[in-house]
Enzyme design. Structure first.
Site, PDB file in Angstrom:
ATOM      1  CG  ASP A  35      -2.108   0.882   1.071  1.00  0.00           C
ATOM      2  OD1 ASP A  35      -2.339   1.389  -0.045  1.00  0.00           O
ATOM      3  OD2 ASP A  35      -2.824   1.092   2.070  1.00  0.00           O
ATOM      4  CG  ASN A  83      -7.251  -2.220  -6.640  1.00  0.00           C
ATOM      5  OD1 ASN A  83      -6.286  -2.949  -6.446  1.00  0.00           O
ATOM      6  ND2 ASN A  83      -7.675  -1.356  -5.715  1.00  0.00           N
TER       7      ASN A  83
HETATM    8  C1  FPP Z   1      -1.800   0.187  -3.429  1.00  0.00           C
HETATM    9  O1  FPP Z   1      -1.351   1.517  -3.354  1.00  0.00           O
HETATM   10  C2  FPP Z   1      -1.171  -0.457  -4.565  1.00  0.00           C
HETATM   11  C3  FPP Z   1      -1.843  -0.992  -5.636  1.00  0.00           C
HETATM   12  C4  FPP Z   1      -3.306  -0.994  -5.729  1.00  0.00           C
HETATM   13  C5  FPP Z   1      -1.116  -1.562  -6.780  1.00  0.00           C
HETATM   14  C6  FPP Z   1       0.077  -2.372  -6.472  1.00  0.00           C
HETATM   15  C7  FPP Z   1       0.807  -2.628  -7.724  1.00  0.00           C
HETATM   16  C8  FPP Z   1       2.149  -2.566  -7.881  1.00  0.00           C
HETATM   17  C9  FPP Z   1       3.077  -2.342  -6.759  1.00  0.00           C
HETATM   18  C10 FPP Z   1       2.821  -2.689  -9.210  1.00  0.00           C
HETATM   19  C11 FPP Z   1       2.638  -3.917 -10.004  1.00  0.00           C
HETATM   20  C12 FPP Z   1       3.020  -5.203  -9.366  1.00  0.00           C
HETATM   21  C13 FPP Z   1       3.821  -6.139  -9.914  1.00  0.00           C
HETATM   22  C14 FPP Z   1       3.780  -7.519  -9.430  1.00  0.00           C
HETATM   23  C15 FPP Z   1       4.790  -5.839 -10.989  1.00  0.00           C
HETATM   24  P1  FPP Z   1      -2.398   2.697  -3.537  1.00  0.00           P
HETATM   25  O2  FPP Z   1      -2.491   3.028  -4.979  1.00  0.00           O
HETATM   26  O3  FPP Z   1      -3.715   2.294  -2.940  1.00  0.00           O
HETATM   27  O4  FPP Z   1      -1.731   3.864  -2.747  1.00  0.00           O
HETATM   28  P2  FPP Z   1      -2.493   4.933  -1.827  1.00  0.00           P
HETATM   29  O5  FPP Z   1      -3.139   4.165  -0.710  1.00  0.00           O
HETATM   30  O6  FPP Z   1      -1.387   5.805  -1.347  1.00  0.00           O
HETATM   31  O7  FPP Z   1      -3.477   5.624  -2.695  1.00  0.00           O
END
Ligand code: FPP
Length: 254
Positions: A35, A83
């Site tokens: 996250d 998502n």
């Molecule tokens: C949560 O942070 C993260 C995600 C929903 C996406 C995670 C994906 C990756 C790290 C990249 C792709 C993965 C691979 C395996 C190559 P958020 O967007 O909810 O952050 P926030 O809470 O600060 O808004």
């Protein structure tokens, strides 16, 4: 050492890890809710998608670190069933990152003996992404090193519903008295993989967010304020240290 005084990289790092972690219990399976990519990027005046790109780099590094530390399975939450509700541009950027990862990982995972499995409902993903996933899973299926599970279009409740459906299709639910946890286990996306010993969630929130609901029943939970792009080997070792101070009783007495 490749030459006198020159570090050979992987082997030297591995040796160092063994030295520093030798008296610590290493969890067999670590699951991570990655996250904070968006917040990390915003803090730097960058678009959220920049945070996701950095997050993807962190994934690759942590996979190597986990392997060197002796973790046998690593599962990361890359895209949840919820998502899809994000702005279309962000969803597209995430799908493109995953697409790119499936292709570049083919060489790296083969070289590093990593076995990849994507968990989640793949049927909603674009056909070319489904093909890239199938190719990566097939190419790495007989690798014997760390098992790397990537959760894409994954929801814990959705997985349980699909598992029950699968069990029905296989005729495993016809006798109510014979239904047990093993049947469900064998029909989950994670079939054959031990439950996580340790769940790590980055960037401050302290919730499970529909991740591995069945499998986390007795996992130790570890929360850190670090945003995912800033999570590194030191942070992983800190989580393992915390895990070493937990008493796992599985509902019994010590
Ligand atoms: C949560 O942070 C993260 C995600 C929903 C996406 C995670 C994906 C990756 C790290 C990249 C792709 C993965 C691979 C395996 C190559 P958020 O967007 O909810 O952050 P926030 O809470 O600060 O808004």
């Amino acid at each position: 050492m490749t030459q006198a005084g020159t570090c050979c990289g992987f082997l030297c790092r591995k040796k160092k890890a063994e030295q520093t972690m030798e008296d610590r219990k290493i969890p067999v399976h670590v699951a991570i809710i990655m996250d904070g990519n968006g917040r990390w990027a915003k803090k730097r005046g960058m678009p959220r998608t920049f945070g996701h790109s950095q997050g993807a780099k962190t994934v690759e590094q942590i996979l190597e670190d986990a392997d060197e530390l002796g973790i046998r399975y690593l599962t990361v939450y890359a895209f949840s069933t919820e998502n899809w509700a994000r702005p279309a541009a962000e969803v597209k950027a995430l799908m493109n990152l995953l697409r790119r990862y499936m292709k570049t990982a083919l060489v790296k995972c083969t070289k590093n003996n990593v076995r990849v499995r994507v968990i989640g409902d793949k049927s909603r993903l674009a056909p070319d992404l489904q093909e890239a996933i199938a190719a990566l899973e097939q190419e790495t299926a007989s690798n014997t090193g760390i098992g790397f599970q990537i959760a894409i279009n994954y929801g814990g409740r959705d997985e349980i519903v699909r598992a029950v459906r699968r069990a029905c299709e296989k005729g495993l639910l016809s006798d109510p008295d014979a239904i047990d946890g093993d049947i469900l286990d064998s029909c989950l996306d994670t079939a054959g993989i031990p439950d996580p010993d340790l769940l790590i969630r980055t960037c401050g929130e302290q919730r499970i967010s529909n991740f591995l609901l069945w499998q986390l029943a007795y996992s130790e939970l570890y929360f850190t304020d670090k945003a995912w792009p800033d999570f590194d080997r030191k942070e992983l070792e800190k989580a393992i240290d915390a895990y070493n101070h937990r008493e796992r009783r599985y509902g019994g007495l010590l």
